[in-house]
Design a protein around this motif. Sequence first.
Motif, PDB file in Angstrom:
ATOM      1  N   ALA A  66       0.825  -1.202   0.000  1.00  0.00           N
ATOM      2  CA  ALA A  66       0.000   0.000   0.000  1.00  0.00           C
ATOM      3  C   ALA A  66       0.846   1.234   0.000  1.00  0.00           C
ATOM      4  CB  ALA A  66      -0.883  -0.011   1.237  1.00  0.00           C
ATOM      5  N   GLN A 283      -4.802   6.407  -3.359  1.00  0.00           N
ATOM      6  CA  GLN A 283      -5.907   5.496  -3.102  1.00  0.00           C
ATOM      7  C   GLN A 283      -7.088   6.227  -2.466  1.00  0.00           C
ATOM      8  OE1 GLN A 283      -6.085   2.009  -3.646  1.00  0.00           O
ATOM      9  NE2 GLN A 283      -4.140   2.165  -4.740  1.00  0.00           N
ATOM     10  N   TYR A 315      -6.020  -0.855  -3.401  1.00  0.00           N
ATOM     11  CA  TYR A 315      -5.574  -1.382  -2.116  1.00  0.00           C
ATOM     12  C   TYR A 315      -6.310  -2.672  -1.781  1.00  0.00           C
ATOM     13  CZ  TYR A 315      -4.614  -1.486   2.923  1.00  0.00           C
ATOM     14  OH  TYR A 315      -4.230  -1.852   4.193  1.00  0.00           O
TER      15      TYR A 315
END
Length: 346
Positions: A66, A283, A315
């Motif tokens: 991430a 994200q 993600y």
Amino acid sequence: MGQHSRPTSRRRRSLLGPTLFTALSAVVVAAVVTGTHGLSLSDATAAGKAARSSRAAVAPAATAPASEAPAAPAPVDAPAPTDSPSAAPTDGPTDGPTGSAGAGASADPGSAPAATPTPSAPATPDTRGVVLGTTATAAATPEAATVGALFSGAAAAGNHFCTASVLHSPGGNLLLTAAHCLGSAGGVTFVPGYRDGSAPYGSWQVTAVHTTTGWSQKGDQDEDFAILETAPNNGRNVEDVVGGNRLGADEPFGATVRLYGYPGDAEEPILCTNTTGRQSTYQRVIDCPAYPSGTSGGPWINVATGDVVGAIGGYQQGGDSDDASYSAYFDHTIAGLVSQVEGTSS
């Protein structure tokens, strides 16, 4: 065209001596602005997605860690959004497509309705009274008709594995979905407005899958989006029949969107309206309950602009909980990919 700009790592900087670092500072700055990897089209993507609920799906592709209706719809640049639940994506069915995308596959359109409604711009839906963060079956509206299910093989009940939506383009033949949904165009069809085993507008054969090199080579979760090409059905492109959503790039994280998706164990689309947040630099995140496997690729349509600003993925390949969904942030990276596909698609 560069990809997402990322800061130079501390570890790399520690290897440079003071003099060398000073001399190369201008070069480093230029490299960051340009991006760390080049954009190019790829017809081969990693297939599958991580299992995130009891509703099983295909094995996940490698991902990077991430980082920061049926009213007569018609092609439109910025369709008016309508409440539509979408959920955090999850693995597509175990029989989902894999392999290399096949550009130029012959069209095998599937049945189209006897009479296709004349396209017309959908009216902006009235969102007054909408309860944010609730999920329900999506109404059959013109906007919902631009969203459909992806099928591996025949468009039959229980045979869909991911969600996609029509993306406005000059050619009228492009779709948006998550890159982790499929790695091959072979045998994949798109059915817009699909409900209860019915294809109210017909079906379109997917002929090519395009992703960035960041996804195809590294499984970069910040580039978990794919542009699909489709063949005409009875001489008509998909956007000519149901309309298309305009791409929205660099739009604020705090946007209120309508999230659509097709759960793998359901035969109708779901819809949820809520405000998105920033999970990391590239994200988006949204809290919408009950978005399980099959909703991956579902569009995030900005209520204010009508632009599509995300697709369930990114993600954790869309999220490891059915109640929170993610999307790679749409910026110059996806805009560049779309431009290249438009330039090469027939």
